[in-house]
Design a protein around this motif. Structure first.
Motif, PDB file in Angstrom:
ATOM      1  N   GLU A   1     -57.093 -26.828  39.158  1.00 25.02           N
ATOM      2  CA  GLU A   1     -56.637 -25.698  38.348  1.00 25.02           C
ATOM      3  C   GLU A   1     -57.517 -24.477  38.577  1.00 25.02           C
ATOM      4  OE1 GLU A   1     -56.478 -24.900  33.635  1.00 25.02           O
ATOM      5  OE2 GLU A   1     -55.140 -26.499  34.321  1.00 25.02           O
ATOM      6  N   ALA A   2     -56.877 -23.310  38.561  1.00 20.48           N
ATOM      7  CA  ALA A   2     -57.601 -22.057  38.768  1.00 20.48           C
ATOM      8  C   ALA A   2     -56.927 -20.957  37.972  1.00 20.48           C
ATOM      9  CB  ALA A   2     -57.642 -21.692  40.245  1.00 20.48           C
ATOM     10  N   ALA A   3     -57.621 -19.820  37.854  1.00 17.47           N
ATOM     11  CA  ALA A   3     -57.074 -18.653  37.174  1.00 17.47           C
ATOM     12  C   ALA A   3     -57.231 -17.447  38.089  1.00 17.47           C
ATOM     13  CB  ALA A   3     -57.789 -18.413  35.856  1.00 17.47           C
ATOM     14  N   VAL A   4     -56.165 -16.667  38.208  1.00 17.01           N
ATOM     15  CA  VAL A   4     -56.206 -15.413  38.949  1.00 17.01           C
ATOM     16  C   VAL A   4     -56.126 -14.275  37.941  1.00 17.01           C
ATOM     17  CG1 VAL A   4     -55.089 -13.951  40.661  1.00 17.01           C
ATOM     18  CG2 VAL A   4     -55.119 -16.438  40.970  1.00 17.01           C
ATOM     19  N   MET A   5     -57.125 -13.384  37.965  1.00 10.08           N
ATOM     20  CA  MET A   5     -57.220 -12.320  36.968  1.00 10.08           C
ATOM     21  C   MET A   5     -56.862 -10.972  37.573  1.00 10.08           C
ATOM     22  SD  MET A   5     -60.783 -13.681  35.290  1.00 10.08           S
ATOM     23  CE  MET A   5     -60.896 -12.322  34.134  1.00 10.08           C
ATOM     24  N   GLU A   6     -56.202 -10.149  36.796  1.00  6.75           N
ATOM     25  CA  GLU A   6     -55.883  -8.802  37.230  1.00  6.75           C
ATOM     26  C   GLU A   6     -57.153  -7.970  37.347  1.00  6.75           C
ATOM     27  OE1 GLU A   6     -53.074  -7.027  34.590  1.00  6.75           O
ATOM     28  OE2 GLU A   6     -51.365  -7.638  35.824  1.00  6.75           O
ATOM     29  N   GLY A   7     -57.194  -7.095  38.339  1.00  8.97           N
ATOM     30  CA  GLY A   7     -58.345  -6.211  38.469  1.00  8.97           C
ATOM     31  C   GLY A   7     -59.403  -6.761  39.395  1.00  8.97           C
ATOM     32  N   ASP A   8     -60.601  -6.168  39.297  1.00 11.53           N
ATOM     33  CA  ASP A   8     -61.692  -6.504  40.212  1.00 11.53           C
ATOM     34  C   ASP A   8     -62.562  -7.658  39.736  1.00 11.53           C
ATOM     35  OD1 ASP A   8     -60.884  -4.414  41.823  1.00 11.53           O
ATOM     36  OD2 ASP A   8     -62.161  -2.958  40.790  1.00 11.53           O
ATOM     37  N   ALA A   9     -62.392  -8.077  38.501  1.00 15.17           N
ATOM     38  CA  ALA A   9     -63.226  -9.158  37.969  1.00 15.17           C
ATOM     39  C   ALA A   9     -62.488 -10.494  38.105  1.00 15.17           C
ATOM     40  CB  ALA A   9     -63.574  -8.892  36.518  1.00 15.17           C
ATOM     41  N   PRO A  10     -63.226 -11.542  38.449  1.00 13.83           N
ATOM     42  CA  PRO A  10     -64.644 -11.566  38.836  1.00 13.83           C
ATOM     43  C   PRO A  10     -64.829 -11.027  40.257  1.00 13.83           C
ATOM     44  CG  PRO A  10     -63.715 -13.751  39.096  1.00 13.83           C
ATOM     45  CD  PRO A  10     -62.624 -12.911  38.513  1.00 13.83           C
ATOM     46  N   THR A  11     -65.957 -10.375  40.501  1.00 13.61           N
ATOM     47  CA  THR A  11     -66.184  -9.806  41.828  1.00 13.61           C
ATOM     48  C   THR A  11     -66.370 -10.897  42.882  1.00 13.61           C
ATOM     49  OG1 THR A  11     -68.540  -9.622  41.313  1.00 13.61           O
ATOM     50  CG2 THR A  11     -67.169  -7.678  40.904  1.00 13.61           C
TER      51      THR A  11
END
Length: 219
Positions: free
Chosen positions: A182-192
């Motif tokens: 399982e993983a999470a993809v976040m909007e924006g630059d975080a996490p770098t």
């Protein structure tokens, strides 16, 4: 003379039977050990550790393997096998796969790995619930997270952010490889940096010893 002829005929039939090939029988196949990317097979009494893509006793090929089961190709037919509760005192189980990571920049643990065969530099983060990527990293890896994932909100140091929960087919760090992580993809630059979180770490054994993080496969 007739008795001699009869005896010769009997001997000829017996010789033919002895020289004839044995009747074909399907091999008896059991999976007696499971590891990331390998399985211990028992084929007609022969035990061997066989890695994915390789062929073991009796021509049995391991198509895939993880901690839950293995897919084997037997006589050209693929079938899922679960772990058999058959053990032998004479069989020595293979040693665990181990990876040692020294502290790097900023006192953090950095490790080279891959997602789906694509190289990734991970920052080990025991405070992260799962592997975490930003959207640019996901796109570089060819992950269509908007189509494959489920939208959710996550808490970060800066507040809440929109993210997508996904499942990665293969994640590899050193020689340790896990399937369906399982993983999470976040909007924006975080996490770098790509974070190696607990969705991976919980499925291996890990400990810190004098500034070294040791990851080890579970049996």
């Amino acid at each position: 003379m007739r008795r001699l002829n009869l005896l010769a005929a009997v001997l000829l039939v017996a010789a033919n039977l002895l020289s004839a090939p044995a009747l074909w029988a399907a091999p008896q196949v059991q999976v007696v050990g499971l590891f990331p990317g390998a399985a211990v097979l028992n084929v007609d009494g022969q035990r061997k550790l066989v890695k994915v893509g390789q062929t073991g006793p009796g021509g049995v090929m391991v198509v895939s393997a993880n901690s839950h089961g293995a897919v084997l190709r037997v006589d050209g037919v693929e079938r899922a096998y679960s772990l058999s509760r058959e053990y032998s005192e004479g069989f020595a189980a293979p040693t665990k796969t181990q990876l040692s990571i020294a502290k790097g920049i900023g006192g953090h643990y950095w490790v080279a790995g891959s997602i789906g065969g694509q190289p990734v530099q991970f920052l080990v983060d025991t405070g992260a619930t799962s592997i975490a990527l930003n959207d640019a990293q996901a796109k570089r890896l060819g992950i269509d997270y908007r189509m494959e994932g489920q939208p959710m909100m996550v808490s970060t140091a800066s507040g809440t952010a929109k993210a997508w929960r996904i499942k990665l087919d293969r994640v590899k760090v050193g020689a340790l490889e896990l399937l369906g992580v399982e993983a999470a993809v976040m909007e924006g630059d975080a996490p770098t940096e790509a974070l190696l979180g607990m969705s991976f770490l919980n499925r291996v054994s890990w400990r810190e010893e004098q500034g070294v993080l040791i990851l080890e496969s579970k049996l």
